[in-house]
Design a protein around this motif. Structure first.
Motif, PDB file in Angstrom:
ATOM      1  N   PHE A   1       0.852  -1.201   0.000  1.00 24.68           N
ATOM      2  CA  PHE A   1       0.000   0.000   0.000  1.00 24.68           C
ATOM      3  C   PHE A   1       0.877   1.237   0.000  1.00 24.68           C
ATOM      4  O   PHE A   1       1.827   1.312   0.777  1.00 24.68           O
ATOM      5  CB  PHE A   1      -0.920   0.018   1.228  1.00 24.68           C
ATOM      6  CG  PHE A   1      -2.018  -1.009   1.134  1.00 24.68           C
ATOM      7  CD1 PHE A   1      -1.731  -2.354   1.322  1.00 24.68           C
ATOM      8  CD2 PHE A   1      -3.313  -0.634   0.822  1.00 24.68           C
ATOM      9  CE1 PHE A   1      -2.730  -3.319   1.207  1.00 24.68           C
ATOM     10  CE2 PHE A   1      -4.315  -1.582   0.705  1.00 24.68           C
ATOM     11  CZ  PHE A   1      -4.021  -2.925   0.902  1.00 24.68           C
ATOM     12  N   ALA A   2       0.551   2.174  -0.870  1.00 24.66           N
ATOM     13  CA  ALA A   2       1.271   3.445  -0.898  1.00 24.66           C
ATOM     14  C   ALA A   2       0.235   4.533  -1.066  1.00 24.66           C
ATOM     15  O   ALA A   2      -0.100   4.949  -2.172  1.00 24.66           O
ATOM     16  CB  ALA A   2       2.284   3.463  -2.032  1.00 24.66           C
ATOM     17  N   VAL A   3      -0.306   4.971   0.056  1.00 23.50           N
ATOM     18  CA  VAL A   3      -1.421   5.913   0.060  1.00 23.50           C
ATOM     19  C   VAL A   3      -0.940   7.242   0.624  1.00 23.50           C
ATOM     20  O   VAL A   3      -0.154   7.272   1.564  1.00 23.50           O
ATOM     21  CB  VAL A   3      -2.590   5.346   0.909  1.00 23.50           C
ATOM     22  CG1 VAL A   3      -3.734   6.347   0.984  1.00 23.50           C
ATOM     23  CG2 VAL A   3      -3.077   4.025   0.322  1.00 23.50           C
TER      24      VAL A   3
ATOM     25  N   TYR B   1       2.962   8.452   1.421  1.00 27.65           N
ATOM     26  CA  TYR B   1       3.828   7.267   1.364  1.00 27.65           C
ATOM     27  C   TYR B   1       4.221   6.926  -0.066  1.00 27.65           C
ATOM     28  O   TYR B   1       5.210   6.247  -0.295  1.00 27.65           O
ATOM     29  CB  TYR B   1       3.141   6.074   2.026  1.00 27.65           C
ATOM     30  CG  TYR B   1       3.259   6.078   3.535  1.00 27.65           C
ATOM     31  CD1 TYR B   1       2.635   7.056   4.292  1.00 27.65           C
ATOM     32  CD2 TYR B   1       3.988   5.093   4.193  1.00 27.65           C
ATOM     33  CE1 TYR B   1       2.734   7.065   5.677  1.00 27.65           C
ATOM     34  CE2 TYR B   1       4.093   5.096   5.576  1.00 27.65           C
ATOM     35  CZ  TYR B   1       3.471   6.082   6.314  1.00 27.65           C
ATOM     36  OH  TYR B   1       3.581   6.079   7.674  1.00 27.65           O
TER      37      TYR B   1
ATOM     38  N   ILE C   1      -6.868   2.788   8.159  1.00 29.71           N
ATOM     39  CA  ILE C   1      -5.883   2.330   7.185  1.00 29.71           C
ATOM     40  C   ILE C   1      -5.645   0.826   7.375  1.00 29.71           C
ATOM     41  O   ILE C   1      -5.694   0.054   6.421  1.00 29.71           O
ATOM     42  CB  ILE C   1      -4.551   3.106   7.321  1.00 29.71           C
ATOM     43  CG1 ILE C   1      -4.769   4.591   6.987  1.00 29.71           C
ATOM     44  CG2 ILE C   1      -3.475   2.514   6.409  1.00 29.71           C
ATOM     45  CD1 ILE C   1      -3.590   5.492   7.300  1.00 29.71           C
TER      46      ILE C   1
ATOM     47  N   ASP D   1       4.882  -3.652   4.167  1.00 29.38           N
ATOM     48  CA  ASP D   1       4.864  -2.202   4.356  1.00 29.38           C
ATOM     49  C   ASP D   1       5.674  -1.604   3.219  1.00 29.38           C
ATOM     50  O   ASP D   1       6.642  -2.222   2.756  1.00 29.38           O
ATOM     51  CB  ASP D   1       5.590  -1.816   5.652  1.00 29.38           C
ATOM     52  CG  ASP D   1       4.654  -1.710   6.840  1.00 29.38           C
ATOM     53  OD1 ASP D   1       3.555  -2.291   6.782  1.00 29.38           O
ATOM     54  OD2 ASP D   1       5.052  -1.053   7.819  1.00 29.38           O
ATOM     55  N   VAL D   2       5.352  -0.383   2.820  1.00 31.17           N
ATOM     56  CA  VAL D   2       6.088   0.217   1.711  1.00 31.17           C
ATOM     57  C   VAL D   2       7.374   0.907   2.183  1.00 31.17           C
ATOM     58  O   VAL D   2       8.305   1.102   1.398  1.00 31.17           O
ATOM     59  CB  VAL D   2       5.186   1.199   0.928  1.00 31.17           C
ATOM     60  CG1 VAL D   2       4.973   2.509   1.701  1.00 31.17           C
ATOM     61  CG2 VAL D   2       5.756   1.482  -0.448  1.00 31.17           C
ATOM     62  N   ASP D   3       7.452   1.231   3.476  1.00 33.33           N
ATOM     63  CA  ASP D   3       8.598   2.016   3.961  1.00 33.33           C
ATOM     64  C   ASP D   3       9.803   1.124   4.256  1.00 33.33           C
ATOM     65  O   ASP D   3      10.346   1.125   5.356  1.00 33.33           O
ATOM     66  CB  ASP D   3       8.201   2.861   5.184  1.00 33.33           C
ATOM     67  CG  ASP D   3       7.575   2.040   6.294  1.00 33.33           C
ATOM     68  OD1 ASP D   3       7.148   0.900   6.035  1.00 33.33           O
ATOM     69  OD2 ASP D   3       7.529   2.541   7.441  1.00 33.33           O
TER      70      ASP D   3
ATOM     71  N   LYS E   1      12.652   7.041   8.230  1.00 33.27           N
ATOM     72  CA  LYS E   1      11.423   7.840   8.155  1.00 33.27           C
ATOM     73  C   LYS E   1      11.790   9.214   7.615  1.00 33.27           C
ATOM     74  O   LYS E   1      12.646   9.896   8.154  1.00 33.27           O
ATOM     75  CB  LYS E   1      10.778   8.012   9.534  1.00 33.27           C
ATOM     76  CG  LYS E   1      10.036   6.788  10.012  1.00 33.27           C
ATOM     77  CD  LYS E   1       8.545   6.844   9.707  1.00 33.27           C
ATOM     78  CE  LYS E   1       7.849   5.562  10.176  1.00 33.27           C
ATOM     79  NZ  LYS E   1       6.927   4.980   9.251  1.00 33.27           N
TER      80      LYS E   1
ATOM     81  N   LYS F   1       1.994   0.558  16.457  1.00 34.96           N
ATOM     82  CA  LYS F   1       2.831  -0.051  15.423  1.00 34.96           C
ATOM     83  C   LYS F   1       2.140  -1.302  14.936  1.00 34.96           C
ATOM     84  O   LYS F   1       1.334  -1.881  15.643  1.00 34.96           O
ATOM     85  CB  LYS F   1       4.160  -0.454  16.048  1.00 34.96           C
ATOM     86  CG  LYS F   1       5.242   0.545  15.786  1.00 34.96           C
ATOM     87  CD  LYS F   1       6.588  -0.157  15.898  1.00 34.96           C
ATOM     88  CE  LYS F   1       7.716   0.766  15.603  1.00 34.96           C
ATOM     89  NZ  LYS F   1       7.624   1.415  14.314  1.00 34.96           N
TER      90      LYS F   1
HETATM   91  N1  UDP Z   1       0.334   3.400   4.721  1.00 31.26           N
HETATM   92  C1  UDP Z   1       0.107   4.235   3.636  1.00 31.26           C
HETATM   93  N2  UDP Z   1      -0.296   5.511   3.860  1.00 31.26           N
HETATM   94  C2  UDP Z   1      -0.461   6.014   5.115  1.00 31.26           C
HETATM   95  C3  UDP Z   1      -0.202   5.174   6.216  1.00 31.26           C
HETATM   96  C4  UDP Z   1       0.199   3.875   5.990  1.00 31.26           C
HETATM   97  O1  UDP Z   1       0.252   3.821   2.490  1.00 31.26           O
HETATM   98  O2  UDP Z   1      -0.808   7.190   5.251  1.00 31.26           O
HETATM   99  C5  UDP Z   1       0.740   1.999   4.484  1.00 31.26           C
HETATM  100  C6  UDP Z   1       2.195   1.889   4.034  1.00 31.26           C
HETATM  101  O3  UDP Z   1       2.351   0.741   3.220  1.00 31.26           O
HETATM  102  C7  UDP Z   1       2.907   1.705   5.342  1.00 31.26           C
HETATM  103  C8  UDP Z   1       1.940   0.786   6.082  1.00 31.26           C
HETATM  104  O4  UDP Z   1       0.644   1.266   5.698  1.00 31.26           O
HETATM  105  O5  UDP Z   1       4.184   1.147   5.185  1.00 31.26           O
HETATM  106  C9  UDP Z   1       2.068   0.786   7.604  1.00 31.26           C
HETATM  107  O6  UDP Z   1       2.192   2.094   8.107  1.00 31.26           O
HETATM  108  P1  UDP Z   1       3.564   2.606   8.741  1.00 31.26           P
HETATM  109  O7  UDP Z   1       4.710   2.139   7.898  1.00 31.26           O
HETATM  110  O8  UDP Z   1       3.456   4.075   8.961  1.00 31.26           O
HETATM  111  O9  UDP Z   1       3.560   1.826  10.137  1.00 31.26           O
HETATM  112  P2  UDP Z   1       4.847   1.513  11.053  1.00 31.26           P
HETATM  113  O10 UDP Z   1       5.812   0.725  10.241  1.00 31.26           O
HETATM  114  O11 UDP Z   1       5.419   2.813  11.488  1.00 31.26           O
HETATM  115  O12 UDP Z   1       4.255   0.707  12.161  1.00 31.26           O
END
Ligand code: UDP
Ligand code: MN
Length: 319
Positions: free
Chosen positions: A76-78, A81, A140, A167-169, A288, A303
């Motif tokens: 997901f890349a919303v 992101y 989400i 996750d996309v990050d 980040k 998380k």
């Molecule tokens: N995500 C997104 N847009 C957002 C929030 C989350 O696309 O505004 C998706 C994205 O793939 C992200 C995943 O949901 O990697 C999980 O969120 P995040 O990485 O912020 O969570 P964390 O790793 O910090 O727990």
């Protein structure tokens, strides 16, 4: 009589041959001479925990090619992101994720036209699917699970044996290959894998669906996967549980104990620094980018993590 006996032997041989692959369980591919003495390589329910040095990558690749395994990757890349992470994630996955196997990428975004154009290797394709943008992290999470379940039902199950959800990050930095494929696959959280159990920050609210006393491991939901059947069952259960338990901030649910566990090599946080048991990093947390992401993540936001024992769990960011 002789003919009957011969035909019986032939039948038996045919039967054995046709079932041969199921007789060799994958766990025999983890050679003992290669096993790692410095880390836990098996769970108490005998699922392998995959560490570098434990397996021969070629054996797994050959086996999965023979079985004609195919893999779907969902990401997901919303909102912000997309610009911040998607390009790097996709480019690196082309280089390292299930190389040599047919892979379909499913990118879910609110702005399909902004998805970068990718040059993909043969047998690899990318589908972009538009989704709504939600601002609350709870929405989400819920939307992700519902969307994953729906796309497995409508599309993935007709094309792919396995599904991996990311996750996309994150950025691939090393082989993330067929050794990671299994019935249901969980990942050890880089920040918790070497902590004693009492340090796990599970949800302690007994009213919450996420409540649990102790768990086996602390899993990280930034990567999870399995056969399409098992991922769909899990996504459905998570969605149900989040719907029923919204006030209690339940996030993810793991229905059964995973059949395969990935070491933190498969999702490492470089800010932890040097750890002697981490010999390779295959996927790392992207730093980040506070410029592009701004105040997207409020302090104390949940998380994404989860646990087994048929109960979900959450943890606090930064804990
Ligand atoms: N995500 C997104 N847009 C957002 C929030 C989350 O696309 O505004 C998706 C994205 O793939 C992200 C995943 O949901 O990697 C999980 O969120 P995040 O990485 O912020 O969570 P964390 O790793 O910090 O727990
Ligand atoms: Mn993330």
């Amino acid at each position: 009589m002789k003919i009957i006996l011969i035909s019986f032997i032939i039948n038996l041989t045919l039967l054995l041959c046709s079932h041969f692959p199921t007789f060799i369980h994958f766990k025999h591919f983890f050679s003992h001479s290669r096993s790692r003495a410095d880390v836990q390589t098996n769970t108490s329910w005998n699922a392998p925990i995959i560490w570098d040095g434990m397996f021969d990558p070629d054996v797994f690749d050959q086996r999965h090619k023979q079985d004609q395994s195919t893999v779907a990757l969902t990401v997901f890349a919303v909102g912000r992101y997309l610009d911040a992470y998607l390009g790097t994630f996709l480019n690196s996955s082309e280089q390292y994720f299930m190389v040599g196997l047919p892979v379909t990428f499913y990118v879910f975004t609110d702005v399909p036209e902004k998805v970068p154009n990718m040059k993909l290797a043969p047998q690899r394709s990318l589908k972009v699917i538009k989704v709504e943008r939600h601002s609350r992290w709870q929405d989400i999470s819920m939307m992700r699970m519902k969307t994953i379940s729906d796309i497995i039902e409508s599309d993935i199950r007709h094309h792919s044996t396995y599904v991996f959800c990311f996750d996309v990050d994150q950025v691939f930095t090393g082989r993330f290959g067929s050794e990671a494929l299994g019935e249901s696959v969980a990942l050890l959280h880089a920040h918790f894998y070497n902590l004693p159990k009492h340090r796990f920050t599970y949800d302690r609210n007994p009213k919450s669906k996420a409540y649990m006393e102790t768990g086996d491991f602390y899993y990280h939901a930034a990567v999870f996967g399995g056969t399409w059947q098992s991922v769909k069952a899990m996504a459905d259960a998570c969605y149900q549980s989040i719907m029923e338990d919204k006030q209690n901030n339940v996030e993810y649910l793991w229905l059964h104990k995973p059949s395969r566990v990935l070491s933190p090599e498969y999702c490492w946080d470089r800010s932890i620094g040097y750890q002697k048991d981490i010999r390779v990093t295959r996927l790392i947390w992207a730093p980040k980018n506070s410029d592009t992401l701004g105040e997207l993540k409020a302090p104390g936001a949940k998380k994404n993590s989860f646990n087994t024992n048929g109960r979900p769990t959450t943890c606090l960011q930064g804990s």
